[in-house]
Design a protein around this motif. Structure first.
Motif, PDB file in Angstrom:
ATOM      1  N   GLY A 185     -13.345  -9.192  -8.096  1.00 20.39           N
ATOM      2  CA  GLY A 185     -14.695  -9.290  -7.553  1.00 20.39           C
ATOM      3  C   GLY A 185     -15.098  -8.136  -6.656  1.00 20.39           C
ATOM      4  O   GLY A 185     -16.201  -8.125  -6.111  1.00 20.39           O
ATOM      5  N   ARG A 186     -14.208  -7.170  -6.499  1.00 19.38           N
ATOM      6  CA  ARG A 186     -14.515  -6.013  -5.667  1.00 19.38           C
ATOM      7  C   ARG A 186     -13.569  -4.882  -6.036  1.00 19.38           C
ATOM      8  O   ARG A 186     -12.498  -5.127  -6.610  1.00 19.38           O
ATOM      9  CB  ARG A 186     -14.358  -6.364  -4.189  1.00 19.38           C
ATOM     10  CG  ARG A 186     -12.954  -6.792  -3.829  1.00 19.38           C
ATOM     11  CD  ARG A 186     -12.816  -7.228  -2.368  1.00 19.38           C
ATOM     12  NE  ARG A 186     -11.520  -7.796  -2.102  1.00 19.38           N
ATOM     13  CZ  ARG A 186     -10.401  -7.103  -1.926  1.00 19.38           C
ATOM     14  NH1 ARG A 186     -10.433  -5.789  -1.989  1.00 19.38           N
ATOM     15  NH2 ARG A 186      -9.260  -7.701  -1.680  1.00 19.38           N
ATOM     16  N   PRO A 187     -13.937  -3.655  -5.703  1.00 18.76           N
ATOM     17  CA  PRO A 187     -13.023  -2.536  -5.969  1.00 18.76           C
ATOM     18  C   PRO A 187     -11.771  -2.632  -5.090  1.00 18.76           C
ATOM     19  O   PRO A 187     -11.836  -3.100  -3.953  1.00 18.76           O
ATOM     20  CB  PRO A 187     -13.838  -1.300  -5.590  1.00 18.76           C
ATOM     21  CG  PRO A 187     -15.254  -1.748  -5.490  1.00 18.76           C
ATOM     22  CD  PRO A 187     -15.218  -3.220  -5.181  1.00 18.76           C
ATOM     23  N   ILE A 188     -10.658  -2.189  -5.628  1.00 23.48           N
ATOM     24  CA  ILE A 188      -9.402  -2.171  -4.896  1.00 23.48           C
ATOM     25  C   ILE A 188      -9.031  -0.708  -4.657  1.00 23.48           C
ATOM     26  O   ILE A 188      -8.946   0.081  -5.591  1.00 23.48           O
ATOM     27  CB  ILE A 188      -8.274  -2.862  -5.696  1.00 23.48           C
ATOM     28  CG1 ILE A 188      -8.680  -4.266  -6.097  1.00 23.48           C
ATOM     29  CG2 ILE A 188      -6.973  -2.861  -4.920  1.00 23.48           C
ATOM     30  CD1 ILE A 188      -8.953  -5.188  -4.938  1.00 23.48           C
ATOM     31  N   GLY A 189      -8.791  -0.349  -3.420  1.00 19.76           N
ATOM     32  CA  GLY A 189      -8.472   1.034  -3.075  1.00 19.76           C
ATOM     33  C   GLY A 189      -6.986   1.332  -3.116  1.00 19.76           C
ATOM     34  O   GLY A 189      -6.147   0.431  -3.145  1.00 19.76           O
ATOM     35  N   ASP A 190      -6.664   2.634  -3.103  1.00 25.28           N
ATOM     36  CA  ASP A 190      -5.275   3.084  -3.158  1.00 25.28           C
ATOM     37  C   ASP A 190      -4.444   2.494  -2.018  1.00 25.28           C
ATOM     38  O   ASP A 190      -3.319   2.043  -2.226  1.00 25.28           O
ATOM     39  CB  ASP A 190      -5.197   4.612  -3.079  1.00 25.28           C
ATOM     40  CG  ASP A 190      -5.759   5.288  -4.316  1.00 25.28           C
ATOM     41  OD1 ASP A 190      -6.029   4.592  -5.311  1.00 25.28           O
ATOM     42  OD2 ASP A 190      -5.917   6.520  -4.275  1.00 25.28           O
TER      43      ASP A 190
ATOM     44  N   GLU B 241      -4.846  -0.228  -0.319  1.00 28.62           N
ATOM     45  CA  GLU B 241      -4.612  -1.663  -0.489  1.00 28.62           C
ATOM     46  C   GLU B 241      -3.496  -1.907  -1.517  1.00 28.62           C
ATOM     47  O   GLU B 241      -2.662  -2.795  -1.338  1.00 28.62           O
ATOM     48  CB  GLU B 241      -5.902  -2.364  -0.914  1.00 28.62           C
ATOM     49  CG  GLU B 241      -5.798  -3.864  -0.891  1.00 28.62           C
ATOM     50  CD  GLU B 241      -7.130  -4.549  -1.141  1.00 28.62           C
ATOM     51  OE1 GLU B 241      -7.124  -5.787  -1.152  1.00 28.62           O
ATOM     52  OE2 GLU B 241      -8.156  -3.867  -1.323  1.00 28.62           O
ATOM     53  N   VAL B 242      -3.485  -1.109  -2.565  1.00 27.26           N
ATOM     54  CA  VAL B 242      -2.432  -1.234  -3.577  1.00 27.26           C
ATOM     55  C   VAL B 242      -1.091  -0.870  -2.957  1.00 27.26           C
ATOM     56  O   VAL B 242      -0.098  -1.581  -3.119  1.00 27.26           O
ATOM     57  CB  VAL B 242      -2.729  -0.348  -4.803  1.00 27.26           C
ATOM     58  CG1 VAL B 242      -1.537  -0.291  -5.741  1.00 27.26           C
ATOM     59  CG2 VAL B 242      -3.973  -0.837  -5.533  1.00 27.26           C
ATOM     60  N   ARG B 243      -1.030   0.249  -2.217  1.00 26.49           N
ATOM     61  CA  ARG B 243       0.215   0.664  -1.566  1.00 26.49           C
ATOM     62  C   ARG B 243       0.733  -0.432  -0.621  1.00 26.49           C
ATOM     63  O   ARG B 243       1.921  -0.740  -0.602  1.00 26.49           O
ATOM     64  CB  ARG B 243       0.008   1.953  -0.787  1.00 26.49           C
ATOM     65  CG  ARG B 243      -0.053   3.178  -1.651  1.00 26.49           C
ATOM     66  CD  ARG B 243      -0.042   4.455  -0.808  1.00 26.49           C
ATOM     67  NE  ARG B 243      -0.383   5.583  -1.633  1.00 26.49           N
ATOM     68  CZ  ARG B 243      -1.608   6.063  -1.817  1.00 26.49           C
ATOM     69  NH1 ARG B 243      -2.635   5.510  -1.209  1.00 26.49           N
ATOM     70  NH2 ARG B 243      -1.823   7.095  -2.594  1.00 26.49           N
ATOM     71  N   ARG B 244      -0.156  -1.010   0.149  1.00 25.63           N
ATOM     72  CA  ARG B 244       0.232  -2.055   1.089  1.00 25.63           C
ATOM     73  C   ARG B 244       0.772  -3.277   0.346  1.00 25.63           C
ATOM     74  O   ARG B 244       1.801  -3.846   0.722  1.00 25.63           O
ATOM     75  CB  ARG B 244      -0.956  -2.448   1.969  1.00 25.63           C
ATOM     76  CG  ARG B 244      -0.569  -3.303   3.160  1.00 25.63           C
ATOM     77  CD  ARG B 244      -1.735  -3.580   4.122  1.00 25.63           C
ATOM     78  NE  ARG B 244      -2.786  -2.560   4.147  1.00 25.63           N
ATOM     79  CZ  ARG B 244      -4.025  -2.717   3.641  1.00 25.63           C
ATOM     80  NH1 ARG B 244      -4.391  -3.854   3.113  1.00 25.63           N
ATOM     81  NH2 ARG B 244      -4.912  -1.749   3.700  1.00 25.63           N
ATOM     82  N   ALA B 245       0.088  -3.681  -0.718  1.00 26.53           N
ATOM     83  CA  ALA B 245       0.524  -4.852  -1.477  1.00 26.53           C
ATOM     84  C   ALA B 245       1.886  -4.618  -2.121  1.00 26.53           C
ATOM     85  O   ALA B 245       2.752  -5.497  -2.098  1.00 26.53           O
ATOM     86  CB  ALA B 245      -0.518  -5.198  -2.549  1.00 26.53           C
ATOM     87  N   VAL B 246       2.091  -3.436  -2.671  1.00 25.53           N
ATOM     88  CA  VAL B 246       3.387  -3.115  -3.279  1.00 25.53           C
ATOM     89  C   VAL B 246       4.467  -3.080  -2.202  1.00 25.53           C
ATOM     90  O   VAL B 246       5.562  -3.622  -2.370  1.00 25.53           O
ATOM     91  CB  VAL B 246       3.325  -1.778  -4.054  1.00 25.53           C
ATOM     92  CG1 VAL B 246       4.717  -1.324  -4.473  1.00 25.53           C
ATOM     93  CG2 VAL B 246       2.408  -1.905  -5.262  1.00 25.53           C
ATOM     94  N   GLY B 247       4.166  -2.449  -1.070  1.00 21.10           N
ATOM     95  CA  GLY B 247       5.125  -2.407   0.033  1.00 21.10           C
ATOM     96  C   GLY B 247       5.488  -3.792   0.527  1.00 21.10           C
ATOM     97  O   GLY B 247       6.661  -4.093   0.773  1.00 21.10           O
ATOM     98  N   ASP B 248       4.494  -4.663   0.656  1.00 18.88           N
ATOM     99  CA  ASP B 248       4.747  -6.043   1.082  1.00 18.88           C
ATOM    100  C   ASP B 248       5.614  -6.780   0.061  1.00 18.88           C
ATOM    101  O   ASP B 248       6.520  -7.532   0.430  1.00 18.88           O
ATOM    102  CB  ASP B 248       3.430  -6.803   1.278  1.00 18.88           C
ATOM    103  CG  ASP B 248       2.633  -6.301   2.483  1.00 18.88           C
ATOM    104  OD1 ASP B 248       3.194  -5.525   3.302  1.00 18.88           O
ATOM    105  OD2 ASP B 248       1.445  -6.677   2.590  1.00 18.88           O
ATOM    106  N   ALA B 249       5.342  -6.563  -1.223  1.00 19.39           N
ATOM    107  CA  ALA B 249       6.114  -7.229  -2.273  1.00 19.39           C
ATOM    108  C   ALA B 249       7.564  -6.746  -2.261  1.00 19.39           C
ATOM    109  O   ALA B 249       8.495  -7.547  -2.398  1.00 19.39           O
ATOM    110  CB  ALA B 249       5.487  -6.979  -3.635  1.00 19.39           C
ATOM    111  N   ILE B 250       7.758  -5.452  -2.069  1.00 24.08           N
ATOM    112  CA  ILE B 250       9.121  -4.912  -2.010  1.00 24.08           C
ATOM    113  C   ILE B 250       9.849  -5.460  -0.792  1.00 24.08           C
ATOM    114  O   ILE B 250      10.998  -5.888  -0.882  1.00 24.08           O
ATOM    115  CB  ILE B 250       9.098  -3.371  -1.997  1.00 24.08           C
ATOM    116  CG1 ILE B 250       8.631  -2.857  -3.355  1.00 24.08           C
ATOM    117  CG2 ILE B 250      10.473  -2.806  -1.646  1.00 24.08           C
ATOM    118  CD1 ILE B 250       8.344  -1.376  -3.380  1.00 24.08           C
ATOM    119  N   ALA B 251       9.192  -5.466   0.345  1.00 20.63           N
ATOM    120  CA  ALA B 251       9.805  -5.996   1.566  1.00 20.63           C
ATOM    121  C   ALA B 251      10.157  -7.472   1.383  1.00 20.63           C
ATOM    122  O   ALA B 251      11.219  -7.921   1.811  1.00 20.63           O
ATOM    123  CB  ALA B 251       8.871  -5.823   2.756  1.00 20.63           C
ATOM    124  N   GLY B 252       9.291  -8.222   0.730  1.00 21.32           N
ATOM    125  CA  GLY B 252       9.554  -9.641   0.484  1.00 21.32           C
ATOM    126  C   GLY B 252      10.746  -9.847  -0.426  1.00 21.32           C
ATOM    127  O   GLY B 252      11.552 -10.762  -0.221  1.00 21.32           O
TER     128      GLY B 252
END
Length: 83
Positions: A59-64, A66-77
């Motif tokens: 529903g909205r554009p996703i910026g670089d 935000e993607v980096r943060r989400a990937v980093g959070d997933a890796i940390a998890g």
């Protein structure tokens, strides 16, 4: 599927590296070459039909960032779960 014998010319330095890898991994040189041929064959594969890949619309554009943060959070998890 059966195997077919073929002859190829390779750079001597590449062949020496293959010999080293085969010895280190306890595999035959032929097995290493078959693996290399298979990887190139797969990489070059083409499909005639379109793939049915779903589109995810958030529903909205996703910026670089935000993607980096989400990937980093997933890796940390996943690292937390591994411990």
């Amino acid at each position: 599927m059966g195997l077919k014998k073929t002859t190829v010319m390779v750079d001597e330095s590449d062949l020496e590296l293959i010999k080293q890898v085969a010895a280190r991994e306890g595999r035959s040189e032929a097995e290493i070459f078959r693996e290399a041929f298979h990887l190139v064959a797969i990489r070059g594969r083409r499909w005639e039909e379109d793939w049915d890949i779903p589109v995810v619309d958030l529903g909205r554009p996703i910026g670089d960032e935000e993607v980096r943060r989400a990937v980093g959070d997933a890796i940390a998890g996943s690292e937390d779960r591994d411990q």
